[in-house]
Design an enzyme around this catalytic site. Structure first.
Site, mmCIF file in Angstrom:
data_model
loop_
_atom_site.group_PDB
_atom_site.id
_atom_site.type_symbol
_atom_site.label_atom_id
_atom_site.label_comp_id
_atom_site.label_asym_id
_atom_site.label_seq_id
_atom_site.Cartn_x
_atom_site.Cartn_y
_atom_site.Cartn_z
ATOM 1 C CE1 TYR B 127 13.213 50.635 -6.158
ATOM 2 C CE2 TYR B 127 13.395 50.033 -3.852
ATOM 3 C CZ TYR B 127 13.991 50.318 -5.052
ATOM 4 O OH TYR B 127 15.347 50.282 -5.134
ATOM 5 C CB THR B 160 7.045 60.404 -3.944
ATOM 6 O OG1 THR B 160 6.664 59.615 -2.821
ATOM 7 C CG2 THR B 160 7.195 61.862 -3.509
ATOM 8 C CD GLU B 243 13.804 55.127 0.670
ATOM 9 O OE1 GLU B 243 13.950 54.038 0.086
ATOM 10 O OE2 GLU B 243 12.704 55.591 0.988
ATOM 11 C CD GLU B 383 4.873 49.786 12.930
ATOM 12 O OE1 GLU B 383 5.133 50.233 11.792
ATOM 13 O OE2 GLU B 383 4.210 50.429 13.776
HETATM 14 C C1 LIG Z 1 9.840 52.412 -0.904
HETATM 15 C C2 LIG Z 1 10.275 51.410 0.120
HETATM 16 C C3 LIG Z 1 11.313 51.738 0.946
HETATM 17 C C4 LIG Z 1 11.756 50.830 1.891
HETATM 18 N N1 LIG Z 1 12.831 51.158 2.620
HETATM 19 C C5 LIG Z 1 13.428 50.200 3.380
HETATM 20 C C6 LIG Z 1 14.646 50.462 4.020
HETATM 21 O O1 LIG Z 1 15.157 51.557 3.970
HETATM 22 N N2 LIG Z 1 15.238 49.433 4.685
HETATM 23 C C7 LIG Z 1 14.690 48.191 4.728
HETATM 24 O O2 LIG Z 1 15.332 47.260 5.229
HETATM 25 N N3 LIG Z 1 13.480 47.956 4.239
HETATM 26 C C8 LIG Z 1 12.846 48.920 3.530
HETATM 27 N N4 LIG Z 1 11.666 48.659 2.947
HETATM 28 C C9 LIG Z 1 11.009 47.403 3.287
HETATM 29 C C10 LIG Z 1 11.490 46.274 2.440
HETATM 30 O O3 LIG Z 1 10.545 46.144 1.465
HETATM 31 C C11 LIG Z 1 11.570 44.929 3.163
HETATM 32 O O4 LIG Z 1 10.499 44.813 4.043
HETATM 33 C C12 LIG Z 1 12.813 44.727 3.957
HETATM 34 O O5 LIG Z 1 13.911 45.239 3.258
HETATM 35 C C13 LIG Z 1 13.034 43.253 4.253
HETATM 36 O O6 LIG Z 1 12.882 42.511 3.058
HETATM 37 P P1 LIG Z 1 12.895 40.930 2.857
HETATM 38 O O7 LIG Z 1 11.644 40.599 2.149
HETATM 39 O O8 LIG Z 1 14.176 40.513 2.266
HETATM 40 O O9 LIG Z 1 12.911 40.336 4.308
HETATM 41 P P2 LIG Z 1 12.119 39.164 4.920
HETATM 42 O O10 LIG Z 1 13.120 38.310 5.535
HETATM 43 O O11 LIG Z 1 11.164 38.553 3.968
HETATM 44 O O12 LIG Z 1 11.293 39.883 6.072
HETATM 45 C C14 LIG Z 1 10.753 41.174 5.971
HETATM 46 C C15 LIG Z 1 10.371 41.672 7.341
HETATM 47 O O13 LIG Z 1 9.165 41.062 7.792
HETATM 48 C C16 LIG Z 1 9.366 40.324 8.919
HETATM 49 N N5 LIG Z 1 8.620 39.065 8.720
HETATM 50 C C17 LIG Z 1 8.564 38.310 7.611
HETATM 51 N N6 LIG Z 1 7.727 37.295 7.775
HETATM 52 C C18 LIG Z 1 7.248 37.393 9.025
HETATM 53 C C19 LIG Z 1 6.344 36.634 9.794
HETATM 54 N N7 LIG Z 1 5.748 35.529 9.326
HETATM 55 N N8 LIG Z 1 6.068 37.034 11.042
HETATM 56 C C20 LIG Z 1 6.647 38.158 11.547
HETATM 57 N N9 LIG Z 1 7.501 38.921 10.868
HETATM 58 C C21 LIG Z 1 7.805 38.531 9.611
HETATM 59 C C22 LIG Z 1 10.856 40.168 9.063
HETATM 60 O O14 LIG Z 1 11.267 40.172 10.401
HETATM 61 C C23 LIG Z 1 11.405 41.371 8.343
HETATM 62 O O15 LIG Z 1 11.535 42.491 9.168
HETATM 63 C C24 LIG Z 1 11.135 49.566 2.038
HETATM 64 C C25 LIG Z 1 10.042 49.283 1.240
HETATM 65 C C26 LIG Z 1 9.622 50.173 0.276
HETATM 66 C C27 LIG Z 1 8.459 49.855 -0.564
HETATM 67 C C1 LIG Z 2 3.672 59.655 1.404
HETATM 68 C C2 LIG Z 2 4.257 58.366 0.888
HETATM 69 C C3 LIG Z 2 5.194 58.393 -0.107
HETATM 70 C C4 LIG Z 2 5.712 57.199 -0.639
HETATM 71 N N1 LIG Z 2 6.567 57.265 -1.698
HETATM 72 C C5 LIG Z 2 6.940 56.113 -2.327
HETATM 73 C C6 LIG Z 2 7.671 56.132 -3.561
HETATM 74 O O1 LIG Z 2 8.011 57.207 -4.079
HETATM 75 N N2 LIG Z 2 7.944 54.975 -4.156
HETATM 76 C C7 LIG Z 2 7.601 53.771 -3.620
HETATM 77 O O2 LIG Z 2 7.907 52.758 -4.212
HETATM 78 N N3 LIG Z 2 6.910 53.701 -2.471
HETATM 79 C C8 LIG Z 2 6.565 54.850 -1.809
HETATM 80 N N4 LIG Z 2 5.818 54.790 -0.641
HETATM 81 C C9 LIG Z 2 5.350 53.496 -0.163
HETATM 82 C C10 LIG Z 2 5.915 53.077 1.173
HETATM 83 O O3 LIG Z 2 7.213 52.653 1.088
HETATM 84 C C11 LIG Z 2 4.957 52.012 1.746
HETATM 85 O O4 LIG Z 2 3.803 52.671 2.138
HETATM 86 C C12 LIG Z 2 5.582 51.253 2.873
HETATM 87 O O5 LIG Z 2 6.556 50.391 2.407
HETATM 88 C C13 LIG Z 2 4.516 50.473 3.685
HETATM 89 O O6 LIG Z 2 3.763 49.661 2.851
HETATM 90 P P1 LIG Z 2 2.173 49.672 2.885
HETATM 91 O O7 LIG Z 2 1.729 51.067 2.783
HETATM 92 O O8 LIG Z 2 1.698 48.716 1.886
HETATM 93 O O9 LIG Z 2 1.816 49.181 4.337
HETATM 94 P P2 LIG Z 2 1.768 47.673 4.826
HETATM 95 O O10 LIG Z 2 2.997 46.994 4.414
HETATM 96 O O11 LIG Z 2 0.469 47.088 4.445
HETATM 97 O O12 LIG Z 2 1.834 47.881 6.394
HETATM 98 C C14 LIG Z 2 0.704 48.165 7.187
HETATM 99 C C15 LIG Z 2 1.144 48.120 8.633
HETATM 100 O O13 LIG Z 2 1.607 46.838 8.952
HETATM 101 C C16 LIG Z 2 2.898 46.902 9.515
HETATM 102 N N5 LIG Z 2 3.661 45.711 9.176
HETATM 103 C C17 LIG Z 2 3.866 45.164 7.957
HETATM 104 N N6 LIG Z 2 4.645 44.100 8.043
HETATM 105 C C18 LIG Z 2 4.951 43.947 9.349
HETATM 106 C C19 LIG Z 2 5.728 43.013 10.071
HETATM 107 N N7 LIG Z 2 6.370 42.026 9.451
HETATM 108 N N8 LIG Z 2 5.813 43.149 11.397
HETATM 109 C C20 LIG Z 2 5.163 44.158 12.025
HETATM 110 N N9 LIG Z 2 4.422 45.073 11.390
HETATM 111 C C21 LIG Z 2 4.319 44.958 10.066
HETATM 112 C C22 LIG Z 2 3.481 48.143 8.913
HETATM 113 O O14 LIG Z 2 4.546 48.621 9.677
HETATM 114 C C23 LIG Z 2 2.300 49.060 8.914
HETATM 115 O O15 LIG Z 2 2.137 49.637 10.178
HETATM 116 C C24 LIG Z 2 5.314 55.973 -0.093
HETATM 117 C C25 LIG Z 2 4.389 55.950 0.957
HETATM 118 C C26 LIG Z 2 3.859 57.120 1.458
HETATM 119 C C27 LIG Z 2 2.857 57.057 2.576
#
Ligand SMILES: Cc1cc2nc3c(=O)[nH]c(=O)nc-3n(C[C@H](O)[C@H](O)[C@H](O)COP(=O)(O)OP(=O)(O)OC[C@H]3O[C@@H](n4cnc5c(N)ncnc54)[C@H](O)[C@@H]3O)c2cc1C
Ligand SMILES: Cc1cc2nc3c(=O)[nH]c(=O)nc-3n(C[C@H](O)[C@H](O)[C@H](O)COP(=O)(O)OP(=O)(O)OC[C@H]3O[C@@H](n4cnc5c(N)ncnc54)[C@H](O)[C@@H]3O)c2cc1C
Lengths: 384, 396
Positions: B127, B160, B243, B383
């Site tokens: 992902y 992972t 998940e 977050e």
């Molecule tokens: C491996 C993996 C596992 C994940 N597992 C989950 C999971 O279990 N459940 C889950 O819901 N997500 C999970 N995520 C995060 C997921 O990628 C999305 O962040 C989330 O599902 C919302 O997606 P969206 O882009 O449709 O939402 P959007 O509507 O685009 O927003 C995404 C998030 O960012 C915030 N946001 C967007 N733009 C702004 C802005 N300008 N200012 C402040 N906040 C903003 C929104 O409030 C929202 O919480 C996972 C990501 C990864 C990579």
């Molecule tokens: C040990 C490990 C195993 C993993 N395994 C997998 C895997 O098997 N497959 C896979 O696809 N991914 C995997 N992931 C990826 C994981 O899902 C991402 O690390 C996660 O979605 C966060 O993305 P990022 O690391 O790019 O952090 P970022 O998205 O860059 O976030 C950095 C910080 O900003 C905060 N942040 C971001 N958006 C917002 C918002 N809208 N409002 C407030 N705070 C925000 C985050 O909470 C975080 O504290 C793994 C990660 C780890 C550490």
């Protein structure tokens, strides 16, 4: 009241900062930590040439006439650079004991500490003693004019690099009695001393040190026989102040790195530093780091006050730094996201060091209790 | 409302316990919290369970599920946690499989589900990308149609245990012109396909748990597309919800608290067991109260799921609180072992290591604490979970 550094201290800090910047970049440190030796003797000697080892000692003792504030300056820079070389064990602890030793001991050992040639480790902790400095199972039995030491010292930081050890042992009384504790200086190569060396989770080296019928002469005793605890507590409080300074340096860097990262890292089309929840978190990190600096100054400045004041100050600072270090370290990782979890980025290494500082010379709970007991006047004090 | 187990449930617990005692590989006892296991070690118990028919309890019965009630699944989790069992990894069993049996076609089900069930085939999750973490919908890896193949190019990261993987499920952009969420497809990729390179990432505890996965002109047959093209985001979100269930880790944390109690009974402060000192005793109590709170929140969620409601945004509570408990547990464990947290158990060849220094229970205490910081980052960071609750529940 004056919170300014002297000109000498300012110069010391600037030239040390430059040396670390030039020769202690993160990649170099990683290589050193992963090497068989785990440190750089030549770096240590360069630190000595810069005067770091002489700085905190009086001119009478051959030093530059500084004191704990100089050690604080040094350790804050060490904290910023995650320096692994053993300044606290050798200079603050080793030197701290020796400068209060006999003239003969100063002559024999202290000049070597200042030149960098003698490297000390402080063997005080034991497998079952936790953070109580008097909880000793290591014994030193009188034997003619000298003593025979037996026991096991735990997680002696810097011991693999050490030429000498400062050892605490029980010469009389029961385990945990405040009286009956004595401090010894021994060469690490003395017959009967064996070590098991290993790396630590925060990039340093330590040893389990085993003493089996190690004979030392009467001249190996530092301070008074049976009444070593007050001195041990004093030097430990000095070590605490130095460790707090190191933590301040590490916190500042971890906090700055996080702010910088939050500016660069974009998600959802915007730098993550624009998310208010992260902004406030970073503000809290900043406040923790600043408050830690305040408490480090406080504890350092109170090291030469009366015993109870000094102890309370050291404990208070260690509590604040333990809590602040944990928060700053954890949040630095969190805000870096997955990147914070990698060995490749420096921030995780600051987190690890901050974590481990809490377990050196007593953690938050230990010092909260010590502070509380001191406030209540409930601490058994050894005859001084 | 009723908290009693029925006689059948008690009998079930006994059956499960006896089976685990007899069949759990002895040589793996106690290593369930380690991160540096081999492929064989990870899969050993999975394979035993596969033969028994217990490897995928949550699946529909027709695909090999056990049909257990949620109480039985709860008991199952507890009994496995009792021995720190190395459970089947989630990537196959609880991530891709539900997508395949819900959205996949019959060929895909027949081809992939048996290997996931038996533990023969290892899956990884493709992902995240360097630029797409929390903002997962911004994935850039492309899949371009070329006859009866997709040609995939891009870079995934944090994959992972991809070093062991036979197959991976990938989110790829198939329509670069559509709005972010709408041009993504869910594609199954044989990890042995030419053009895939898996590079290790070392984590702060020193283990090799995650990888960068580089894809260069990787040709994948179109039949590996799951469901419809450009509908991948729907499946991805469906998967994320799966998940999250189980992410609370209640049974494992219970076992962790037991272990912490054992350690705190052996460690002494001035001759008094650590567990009897008011400071530490209260910390354990607080943690246990937090865990009980989590447990009953999870049971409520399970009950509403059993009543036909899918995992909703409420499960974000389980993710946040569950990971906080797990992290606190490792923090207190490190605190309990005091200075013996310092020896570095993993070490390196040149440096030697600190495994076996101090009491056995101190090994890996610091390493595990460091490693568990990941839990509030992955699976949707804490977050992001709070953002989801903000938006979906509070309606702000
Ligand atoms: C491996 C993996 C596992 C994940 N597992 C989950 C999971 O279990 N459940 C889950 O819901 N997500 C999970 N995520 C995060 C997921 O990628 C999305 O962040 C989330 O599902 C919302 O997606 P969206 O882009 O449709 O939402 P959007 O509507 O685009 O927003 C995404 C998030 O960012 C915030 N946001 C967007 N733009 C702004 C802005 N300008 N200012 C402040 N906040 C903003 C929104 O409030 C929202 O919480 C996972 C990501 C990864 C990579
Ligand atoms: C040990 C490990 C195993 C993993 N395994 C997998 C895997 O098997 N497959 C896979 O696809 N991914 C995997 N992931 C990826 C994981 O899902 C991402 O690390 C996660 O979605 C966060 O993305 P990022 O690391 O790019 O952090 P970022 O998205 O860059 O976030 C950095 C910080 O900003 C905060 N942040 C971001 N958006 C917002 C918002 N809208 N409002 C407030 N705070 C925000 C985050 O909470 C975080 O504290 C793994 C990660 C780890 C550490």
């Amino acid at each position: 009241m004056d919170f300014n550094f002297t000109e000498e201290q300012g110069m010391l800090r600037d030239s040390l900062a430059k040396m670390i910047r030039d020769q202690y970049d993160f990649d170099t440190r990683r290589k050193v930590v992963a090497s068989a030796e785990g440190w750089r003797k030549h770096m240590w000697m360069q630190f000595a040439e810069l005067g770091l080892m002489m700085a905190p000692f009086s001119e009478e003792d051959g030093g530059l006439g500084g004191g704990p504030i100089d050690a604080m300056v040094v350790m804050e820079e060490f904290g910023k650079g995650l320096v692994v070389e053993p300044y606290v064990p050798s200079v603050v602890c080793g030197g701290g004991f020796l400068k209060r030793g006999t003239d003969a001991q100063k002559e024999e050992y202290l000049s070597g500490v200042m030149s960098g040639e003698n490297i000390f480790a402080f063997a005080y902790a034991e497998p079952r003693g936790r953070y109580n400095l008097a909880d000793l199972e290591t014994t030193a039995k009188k034997d003619g004019s000298g003593f025979v030491i037996n026991g096991h010292k735990a997680v002696v930081i810097g011991a693999p690099w050490a030429t000498h050890l400062i050892v605490t042992a029980r010469t009389s009384g029961g385990r945990r009695d405040v009286n009956g504790v004595t401090v010894f200086v021994v060469e690490k190569s003395a017959p009967g001393i064996t070590t098991r060396d290993y790396p630590t989770v925060d990039g340093r080296r330590a040893s389990e040190v085993y003493f089996e019928n190690v004979s030392v002469g009467g001249e190996a005793v530092i301070g008074d026989v049976d009444n070593g605890l007050p001195l041990i507590e004093l030097v430990s409080d000095e070590a605490i102040a130095a460790l707090c300074a190191e933590a301040c340096g590490a916190m500042k860097v971890a906090q700055n790195m996080t702010v910088e990262y939050s500016r660069q890292r974009k998600q959802f089309g915007t730098p993550i530093g624009k998310f208010q929840v992260l902004q406030h978190r970073m503000v809290d990190m900043f406040m923790e780091a600043e408050q830690s600096v305040s408490m480090t100054y406080m504890a350092t400045l109170k090291l030469d006050e009366d015993t109870v004041t000094r102890k309370k100050a050291a404990s208070a600072a260690k509590v604040r730094i333990g809590q602040g270090g944990r928060f700053v370290g954890q949040q630095a990782i969190q805000i870096h996201g997955g990147m914070g979890m990698t060995d490749e980025l420096a921030v995780g290494h600051y987190f690890k060091r901050l974590t481990m500082i809490d377990s050196e010379f007593g953690n938050v709970d230990h010092h909260l209790k010590r502070y509380t007991d001191l406030s209540a006047g409930a601490v058994p004090v050894a005859a001084e | 409302m009723n908290l009693e187990f029925t006689p059948e449930e008690i009998a079930f617990r006994e059956e499960v316990r006896a089976f685990i005692e007899e069949n759990y590989p002895k040589e793996l006892a106690g290593s369930g919290t380690r991160e540096d296991l081999s492929r064989e070690q990870f899969l050993a118990w999975h394979k035993v369970l596969g033969k028994k028919g217990w490897s995928v309890p949550a699946w529909p019965v027709k695909y090999g599920g056990t049909g257990w009630t949620s109480t039985q699944k709860y008991i199952w989790g507890e009994e496995n946690a009792r021995v720190d069992a190395i459970m089947p990894l989630p990537f196959g069993v609880s991530m891709v499989a539900p997508v395949i049996y819900t959205f996949g076609n019959e060929e895909q089900k027949a081809k992939h589900l048996p290997g996931i069930r038996s533990g023969e085939v290892w899956w990884c999750q493709g992902y995240s990308e360097p630029g797409a973490g929390s903002d997962l919908a911004s994935v850039k890896t492309t899949a371009v149609r070329d006859g009866d193949h997709y040609v995939i190019n891009g870079q995934k990261t944090w994959t992972t245990l991809a070093q062991h993987a036979d197959w991976g499920f990938f989110l790829c952009r198939t329509d670069p012109t559509a709005k972010a969420q709408e041009g993504i497809s869910f594609i199954l990729v044989d990890m042995k396909t030419p053009g895939i390179e898996v590079r290790p990432i070392k984590l702060i505890d020193g283990t090799h748990e995650v990888n960068e996965t580089w894809l260069t002109d990787v040709r994948v047959p179109v039949e590996n597309l799951v469901g419809e093209e450009n509908k991948g985001w729907t499946y991805a979100k469906f998967l994320l919800a799966h998940e999250r269930s189980g992410i609370a880790g209640v049974a494992r944390s219970k076992r962790g608290i037991e272990r912490l109690r054992d350690i705190a009974a052996k460690e002494t402060v001035d001759g008094v067991p650590l567990i009897e000192t008011p400071d530490f005793a209260r910390k354990i109590s607080q943690l246990e109260i937090d865990l009980t709170t989590l447990e009953f929140t999870e049971l409520r969620t399970l009950a509403s799921e059993a009543a036909g409601k899918g995992p909703g945004p409420e499960s974000s509570i389980l993710k946040v609180k569950g990971t906080e408990v797990q992290q606190r547990l490792t923090e207190l464990t490190l605190e309990a072992v005091n200075h013996y947290g310092a020896p570095y158990a993993y070490g390196m060849e040149a440096t030697g290591n600190g495994a076996g220094i101090g009491p056995d229970y101190a090994d890996y205490a610091a390493e595990t604490y460091f490693n568990m910081r990941k839990t509030s980052i992955y699976g949707g960071s804490n977050e992001i979970q709070r953002n989801i609750i903000t938006k979906m529940i509070l309606g702000l």
